[in-house]
Design a protein around this motif. Structure first.
Motif, PDB file in Angstrom:
ATOM      1  N   GLN A   1       7.756   0.575  25.972  1.00 33.41           N
ATOM      2  CA  GLN A   1       6.223   0.490  25.385  1.00 33.41           C
ATOM      3  C   GLN A   1       6.525   1.177  24.216  1.00 33.41           C
ATOM      4  O   GLN A   1       5.941   0.593  23.044  1.00 33.41           O
ATOM      5  N   LYS A   2       7.018   2.120  24.018  1.00 39.52           N
ATOM      6  CA  LYS A   2       7.063   3.109  22.889  1.00 39.52           C
ATOM      7  C   LYS A   2       8.062   2.261  21.831  1.00 39.52           C
ATOM      8  O   LYS A   2       7.924   2.230  20.618  1.00 39.52           O
ATOM      9  N   GLN A   3       9.336   1.714  22.314  1.00 38.87           N
ATOM     10  CA  GLN A   3      10.151   1.007  21.593  1.00 38.87           C
ATOM     11  C   GLN A   3       9.421  -0.231  21.035  1.00 38.87           C
ATOM     12  O   GLN A   3       9.710  -0.570  19.813  1.00 38.87           O
TER      13      GLN A   3
ATOM     14  N   GLU B   1       8.973  -0.972  17.057  1.00 39.71           N
ATOM     15  CA  GLU B   1       9.535  -2.241  16.384  1.00 39.71           C
ATOM     16  C   GLU B   1       8.230  -2.949  15.549  1.00 39.71           C
ATOM     17  O   GLU B   1       8.397  -3.426  14.390  1.00 39.71           O
ATOM     18  N   LYS B   2       7.114  -2.976  16.105  1.00 37.70           N
ATOM     19  CA  LYS B   2       5.981  -3.826  15.713  1.00 37.70           C
ATOM     20  C   LYS B   2       5.667  -3.158  14.453  1.00 37.70           C
ATOM     21  O   LYS B   2       4.913  -3.670  13.526  1.00 37.70           O
ATOM     22  N   LEU B   3       5.504  -1.799  14.423  1.00 39.74           N
ATOM     23  CA  LEU B   3       4.935  -1.084  13.232  1.00 39.74           C
ATOM     24  C   LEU B   3       5.984  -0.748  12.177  1.00 39.74           C
ATOM     25  O   LEU B   3       5.501   0.229  11.217  1.00 39.74           O
ATOM     26  N   ALA B   4       7.155  -1.094  12.336  1.00 40.08           N
ATOM     27  CA  ALA B   4       8.348  -0.512  11.577  1.00 40.08           C
ATOM     28  C   ALA B   4       7.709  -0.642   9.972  1.00 40.08           C
ATOM     29  O   ALA B   4       8.168   0.242   9.177  1.00 40.08           O
ATOM     30  N   ASP B   5       7.149  -1.625   9.543  1.00 33.13           N
ATOM     31  CA  ASP B   5       6.901  -2.076   8.180  1.00 33.13           C
ATOM     32  C   ASP B   5       5.359  -1.857   7.676  1.00 33.13           C
ATOM     33  O   ASP B   5       4.920  -2.100   6.655  1.00 33.13           O
TER      34      ASP B   5
ATOM     35  N   ILE C   1      -1.975   4.105  13.287  1.00 31.38           N
ATOM     36  CA  ILE C   1      -1.900   3.455  14.654  1.00 31.38           C
ATOM     37  C   ILE C   1      -1.093   4.080  15.784  1.00 31.38           C
ATOM     38  O   ILE C   1      -1.332   4.285  16.941  1.00 31.38           O
ATOM     39  N   TYR C   2      -0.006   4.921  15.480  1.00 29.73           N
ATOM     40  CA  TYR C   2       0.558   5.741  16.174  1.00 29.73           C
ATOM     41  C   TYR C   2      -0.292   6.685  16.983  1.00 29.73           C
ATOM     42  O   TYR C   2      -0.463   6.855  18.175  1.00 29.73           O
ATOM     43  N   ASP C   3      -1.089   7.256  16.136  1.00 26.93           N
ATOM     44  CA  ASP C   3      -2.145   8.424  16.855  1.00 26.93           C
ATOM     45  C   ASP C   3      -3.005   7.888  17.864  1.00 26.93           C
ATOM     46  O   ASP C   3      -3.404   8.280  18.624  1.00 26.93           O
ATOM     47  N   VAL C   4      -3.560   6.676  17.516  1.00 33.05           N
ATOM     48  CA  VAL C   4      -4.718   5.949  18.386  1.00 33.05           C
ATOM     49  C   VAL C   4      -3.691   5.570  19.712  1.00 33.05           C
ATOM     50  O   VAL C   4      -4.648   5.709  20.729  1.00 33.05           O
TER      51      VAL C   4
END
Length: 261
Positions: free
Chosen positions: A52-54, A58-62, A69-72
């Motif tokens: 899930q983390k990977q 990948e989805k948030l790379a750019d 969003i990571y924090d959420v």
């Protein structure tokens, strides 16, 4: 409607979508737990969390909102773990056993996997008394310390989904065991004297081992305590030659089986 009001309307719609998505997500978590239980699958699957983390990375790379969003998502994942814990443990997990049997390691792992709060009894008592455990023994005696343990166990009965890691002597007092069982499942972790020695040989915070920090002394003390430990335990898990994931998988499986009987 001016532009500001329009943006606020859009924000409210986004919030509604988030709420609906989170409700749906939490329901899916419960379905996954039920599926695992029905088909006897391991509850603990750290590799799935890594996947899930990977996927998220990948989805948030750019994305310029990556950090936010990571924090959420950290909060979302933590709450997912709490949902799993509530479904599995409508009570506390009380870990007992000889020093070095693995109580701290297991409690840390359960906390990581299920976002459960940890109560390290010795640490809580030392913090409250503002003294080390050896100093409490030396200053006030063992009876005083055992009374502190009893009072803390009574205090813990108002909680759920908490991992309570007991000091090595906590289960030797019948009153303590009675208080543990009022809102907890008591799990005895065991290990061989040789394993215990390797785990505690470099520690100076073990007053009951004074003068006998060797395999023979540990073996003798373990045998003295064995009967009371086993009498207190709801389940017994040997930790020799097992990693923490294997130990915790066995713990979850056996505690769950106990509740199904």
């Amino acid at each position: 409607m001016n532009d500001l009001e329009m943006y606020r309307e859009q924000l409210a719609l986004c919030d509604d979508k988030l709420i609906d998505a989170l409700v749906e997500r939490n329901a899916v978590i419960e379905k996954i737990m039920a599926y695992k239980e029905k088909y006897g699958m391991p509850i603990l699957q750290p590799q799935q969390e890594a996947k899930q983390k990977q996927r998220l990375e990948e989805k948030l790379a750019d994305s310029k909102y990556k950090d936010e969003i990571y924090d959420v998502f950290r909060c979302i994942l933590k709450n997912s773990k709490r949902i799993q814990a509530r479904k599995l443990f409508d009570y506390n997990i009380v870990l007992i056993g000889f020093m070095g049997a693995g109580k701290t390691t297991v409690s840390d792992y359960l906390s990581t996997m299920f976002a459960m709060e940890i109560i390290e009894m010795d640490q809580v008592i030392a913090d409250r008394e503002e003294m080390s455990i050896p100093d409490i023994f030396a200053t006030y005696g063992e009876e005083y310390f055992r009374n502190l343990e009893t009072n803390l166990l009574i205090e813990m009965q108002s909680r759920k989904n908490t991992v309570i890691s007991c000091g090595g002597g906590a289960a030797l007092r019948e009153r303590n065991v009675a208080e543990m069982k009022k809102n907890g499942r008591v799990v005895l972790l065991t290990a061989s004297p040789e394993t215990i020695y390797e785990r505690v040989k470099d520690s100076d915070d073990r007053p009951v081992l004074n003068g006998r920090k060797n395999v023979e002394g540990i073996s003798e003390l373990m045998e003295q305590r064995r009967e009371k430990y086993e009498a207190a335990a709801d389940i017994v898990i040997n930790t020799d030659n097992k990693n923490v994931l294997q130990i915790c998988e066995e713990l979850v499986q056996r505690v769950t089986e106990m509740e199904d009987k």
